[in-house]
Design a protein around this motif. Structure first.
Motif, PDB file in Angstrom:
ATOM      1  N   ILE A  58    -117.353  -2.050  30.529  1.00 15.58           N
ATOM      2  CA  ILE A  58    -116.202  -1.430  31.170  1.00 15.58           C
ATOM      3  C   ILE A  58    -114.945  -2.089  30.617  1.00 15.58           C
ATOM      4  CG2 ILE A  58    -116.087  -3.033  33.125  1.00 15.58           C
ATOM      5  CD1 ILE A  58    -115.449  -0.581  34.898  1.00 15.58           C
ATOM      6  N   TYR A  83    -116.118   9.611  27.650  1.00 16.90           N
ATOM      7  CA  TYR A  83    -115.839   8.986  28.934  1.00 16.90           C
ATOM      8  C   TYR A  83    -114.522   9.515  29.489  1.00 16.90           C
ATOM      9  CZ  TYR A  83    -119.494   5.566  27.894  1.00 16.90           C
ATOM     10  OH  TYR A  83    -120.690   4.969  27.616  1.00 16.90           O
ATOM     11  N   THR A  84    -114.416   9.518  30.807  1.00 15.85           N
ATOM     12  CA  THR A  84    -113.136   9.831  31.442  1.00 15.85           C
ATOM     13  C   THR A  84    -112.319   8.545  31.535  1.00 15.85           C
ATOM     14  OG1 THR A  84    -113.939   9.403  33.678  1.00 15.85           O
ATOM     15  CG2 THR A  84    -114.250  11.634  32.804  1.00 15.85           C
ATOM     16  N   GLU A 122    -111.146   7.246  34.201  1.00 12.85           N
ATOM     17  CA  GLU A 122    -111.648   6.472  35.326  1.00 12.85           C
ATOM     18  C   GLU A 122    -112.918   5.713  34.939  1.00 12.85           C
ATOM     19  OE1 GLU A 122    -109.164   9.799  36.845  1.00 12.85           O
ATOM     20  OE2 GLU A 122    -110.770   9.610  35.374  1.00 12.85           O
ATOM     21  N   GLU A 123    -113.816   6.354  34.189  1.00 14.36           N
ATOM     22  CA  GLU A 123    -115.055   5.698  33.763  1.00 14.36           C
ATOM     23  C   GLU A 123    -114.776   4.556  32.799  1.00 14.36           C
ATOM     24  OE1 GLU A 123    -118.316   9.338  33.978  1.00 14.36           O
ATOM     25  OE2 GLU A 123    -116.996   9.157  32.235  1.00 14.36           O
ATOM     26  N   GLN A 131    -118.104  -5.639  39.621  1.00 14.47           N
ATOM     27  CA  GLN A 131    -118.329  -4.817  38.433  1.00 14.47           C
ATOM     28  C   GLN A 131    -118.666  -5.667  37.209  1.00 14.47           C
ATOM     29  OE1 GLN A 131    -114.460  -2.741  38.774  1.00 14.47           O
ATOM     30  NE2 GLN A 131    -115.637  -0.833  38.916  1.00 14.47           N
ATOM     31  N   LYS A 168    -120.776  -4.963  32.097  1.00 10.96           N
ATOM     32  CA  LYS A 168    -120.905  -4.638  33.516  1.00 10.96           C
ATOM     33  C   LYS A 168    -122.151  -5.301  34.091  1.00 10.96           C
ATOM     34  CE  LYS A 168    -120.803  -0.127  33.532  1.00 10.96           C
ATOM     35  NZ  LYS A 168    -120.733   1.238  34.089  1.00 10.96           N
TER      36      LYS A 168
END
Length: 737
Positions: free
Chosen positions: A676, A464-465, A467-468, A725, A625
């Motif tokens: 998340i 994952y980044t 941001e993700e 989210q 999420k």
């Protein structure tokens, strides 16, 4: 046979020999608590169990047998064996009885005396004694017996050919330790007569190849390791074949030396059927009639995009087909994909334990579970999956199959099947749904039996980044500024399962370039990152976080990741590494970012060192999420709404606040799909450094950080709920509001 002398003894003739366990326990070579369950086994079976469990060395066992049968122990490594002595016993008889003659001499009042060493004393029978008695009478010798190890016997037995050759002019056989054949001095010895070889292991080599080259796979603890018994280890073609197998399949091959006849006898296991498996025998390469025409296929170039093979592949002939091990590929083993609980129930009703376990694992990976819990209760065997952080009951199995399920998982993860009193840890790999999955296994004795927990690591999953992961706004900006610094410490904190390691992986993936040397210490290595040197710690052999960190500092690193700071030694080393020009990433178990500073101080690190070395502390949790397809507006009770308004008072969000909830649909789990992170990112400042150096409470440090603009995890979670989210209920679940 002659009466016993100080240098040798006669085989037992009267009283029953002593029990091997009693002798080893008396000699304090084993603990009675470790071998209690083997009390009813005979000496031959005991020897096999002791060797398998590595509870006693070969020499310890041989010396104990000497006490059992009132015979002395002899190490042949220190003995120069004369040809005359070696030839005193026919080779076929020596091979059959596992005995070796090592000294022939004349003794006063006794006469011509032959000393022999027995390598298989557990199998001493009246028939064996009669054969030795007949030999004694036929040769006109007095035979004195001793006990030796199978290793010494095998090496000495390999001398027969040179000792009996008419062309040989050497007056004596040299001591074994001076052997000129590397295979005779470096390879461990395996007694195949005492090994039960599984069908899945032996078929990794084609039978015709195994027969021709006298080599057999007798064990495969995991998909990246096979153990091979070699009857002719000095054969150049055998060496070439072993090298090819290792390079072609990227696996490790452990070589063992065995008696050639024992290797050929072990080929009978090819005829055995796989235990409780419906798989057909896989296609195997066909050998050629002319041995000289066999050529090994050149090593295929490795491509980063090609997934790693999980089973060995052997190609001897030009058109040879790869060998496939069924049980490692779950889709092949099951004959179908398992995507629903109903499909799992149908397979479980077959009463086939290996297929049931395989289906259980396949369904868990399909549902993207992070853990499988197999829990015996008073009435049944409960199976639960942890999906998106929440445990969910999946299926109830009959309690009667609990021992078989536990044994199956222990076999897959190379654990001790007969040990159920203490916890054990292991691992195994499978392929399912096109993914390579690593399972970390933990057993725990409970009042109803052993509980099994399997942690699922998808090695083929992408990283994952940042941001993700859920890092946005000020949190992302502050973290990015600090990971660009050339030195200092970045700490990720939170409880187990809060995504700390995944966050560090996202950071490493972001900063990994050709100009940066990154080295990690992990337990376990969850994901492989191209360009990063990742190390798996092994505490059992002394490779701990602390010891590994010392070694890493000698590897010229720019960035170091330490999977977890668990003790004061690791904490001190990490801090000093950060102070000497390295960027250090690590995790810590604390409730919030402010608590990390006091945790390090409590570990014994000086406050001024902590404040000087730490760049930023991240605290995080994972929330589920909302499913975008079935989310709908939610009603929030007034008392909770008032608390939310107070938390978000410093933010300019339009009112009235609108939150959401999931209704549930065919594409989600009760309205949720995926997870998340919610974060708080606390950079160091002069005020925070002063409070930490003065050992102030974490609440004071947190208040100072909030005053300087830090968004708390509670606020970050509510902001994500406001954006649709996640839900307020999820934030309430992981953080008290």
């Amino acid at each position: 046979m002659a009466g016993r002398s100080p240098e040798g003894g006669r085989l037992f003739l009267g009283p029953k020999p002593k029990n091997l366990l009693d002798v080893l326990i008396h000699q304090k070579k084993v603990k009675e608590s470790d071998v209690f369950s083997w009390r009813n086994l005979d000496n031959a079976a005991l020897e096999g169990q002791l060797r398998k469990a590595n509870l006693a060395s070969a020499e310890d066992i041989a010396r104990a047998f000497g006490v059992c049968y009132s015979l002395p122990y002899v190490s042949l490594k220190d003995v120069t064996i004369t040809r005359e002595a070696l030839q005193a016993i026919p080779e076929d008889l020596a091979k059959e009885l596992k005995i070796i003659a090592y000294e022939l001499s004349d003794k006063p009042l006794v006469g011509r005396t032959l000393k022999i060493a027995l390598a298989n004393p557990a199998c001493l029978t009246e028939d064996v004694k009669h054969k030795i008695d007949d030999l004694e009478k036929k040769k006109g010798l007095k035979i004195e017996a001793s006990i030796t190890t199978l290793d010494d016997f095998t090496l000495a037995h390999s001398r027969y050919e040179s000792a009996t050759s008419e062309a040989s002019q050497t007056p004596a056989v040299k001591p074994l330790e001076n052997s000129s054949t590397p295979a005779q001095t470096t390879l461990p010895i395996i007694d195949l007569r005492k090994v039960i070889i599984s069908h899945d292991a032996i078929i990794k080599f084609p039978e015709d190849i195994a027969r021709k080259y006298k080599m057999v796979v007798f064990e495969s603890p995991n998909p990246t390791l096979i153990k091979v018994a070699l009857g002719e280890p000095e054969n150049p073609k055998v060496k070439e074949l072993i090298k090819f197998v290792q390079e072609k399949n990227n696996i490790k091959v452990e070589e063992y030396q065995a008696i050639p006849d024992d290797v050929l006898s072990a080929l009978k296991y090819y005829k055995d059927q796989p235990l409780m498996s419906e798989e057909k025998k896989p296609e195997v390469p066909k050998d050629t009639e002319d041995e000289e025409t066999i050529k090994l296929t050149p090593l295929a170039p490795l491509t980063p995009s090609k997934p790693k093979e999980s089973v060995p592949e052997i190609a001897i002939a030009k058109d040879a087909k790869p060998l496939v091990l069924p049980q490692n590929n779950l889709d092949t083993f099951l004959g179908t994909t398992v995507k629903t609980i109903e499909e799992l129930e149908a397979i479980a009703q077959e009463n086939n334990v290996p297929r049931t376990v395989a289906a259980m694992v396949a369904l868990a990976t399909f549902k993207k579970a992070s853990d499988i819990h197999i829990e015996p209760t008073e009435k049944n065997l409960k199976v639960r999956y942890r999906i998106d952080g929440i445990l969910k009951d999946i299926i109830m199995l009959p309690l009667e199959i609990h021992p078989a399920v536990v044994s199956r998982i222990k076999i897959l993860s190379s654990l001790k099947i007969d040990e159920n009193r203490v916890p054990q840890d292991g691992r195994f790999d499978v392929i399912t749904n096109g993914h390579s999955i690593d399972f970390r296994v933990s057993t725990l004795p409970t009042v109803h039996g052993e509980k099994i927990a399997l942690r699922i690591l998808d090695k083929s999953a992408r990283l994952y980044t940042m941001e993700e992961m859920g890092l946005t706004g000020r949190n992302l900006k502050v973290l990015t500024e600090n990971i660009d610094k050339p030195f200092g410490t970045i700490l990720s904190t939170g409880p187990t399962g809060s995504g700390k390691s995944t966050t560090l992986y996202a950071i490493l993936n972001r900063i990994s370039t050709a100009s940066v040397n990154i080295v990690t210490l992990e337990d376990p290595v969850e994901y492989e990152i191209p360009g990063v040197n990742q190390c798996q710690i092994k505490p059992k052999i002394g490779f701990t976080f602390a010891n590994g960190l010392r070694s890493i500092l000698r590897q010229d690193p720019n960035v170091i990741m330490v999977g977890e700071i668990r003790d004061s030694e690791t904490a001190a080393l990490a801090v000093h590494a950060a102070l000497t020009g390295h960027l250090v990433l690590s995790t810590l178990h604390t409730n919030d970012a402010a608590g990390a500073l006091l945790r390090l101080i409590n570990m014994g690190v000086e406050p001024f060192l902590i404040t000087s070395s730490i760049n930023v502390v991240i605290a995080q949790r994972l929330v589920r999420k909302l499913c975008p397809k079935c989310k709908a507006p939610a009603h929030i009770p007034e008392p909770i709404f008032q608390v939310i308004e107070k938390e978000l008072a410093g933010f300019n969000f339009p009112k009235p606040y609108q939150f959401f909830e999931g209704r549930g649909c065919g594409e989600c789990e009760q309205g949720y799909k995926g997870r998340i992170g919610i974060f708080e990112v606390m950079p160091m400042s002069e005020e925070i450094e002063g409070l930490a150096s003065a050992r102030k409470q974490s609440s004071e440090i947190k208040a100072a950080a909030v005053k300087q603009g830090m968004t708390t995890m509670k606020q970050d979670g509510l902001i994500k709920a406001l954006k649709g989210q996640t839900t307020v209920n999820e934030v309430l679940r992981v953080i008290s509001v």
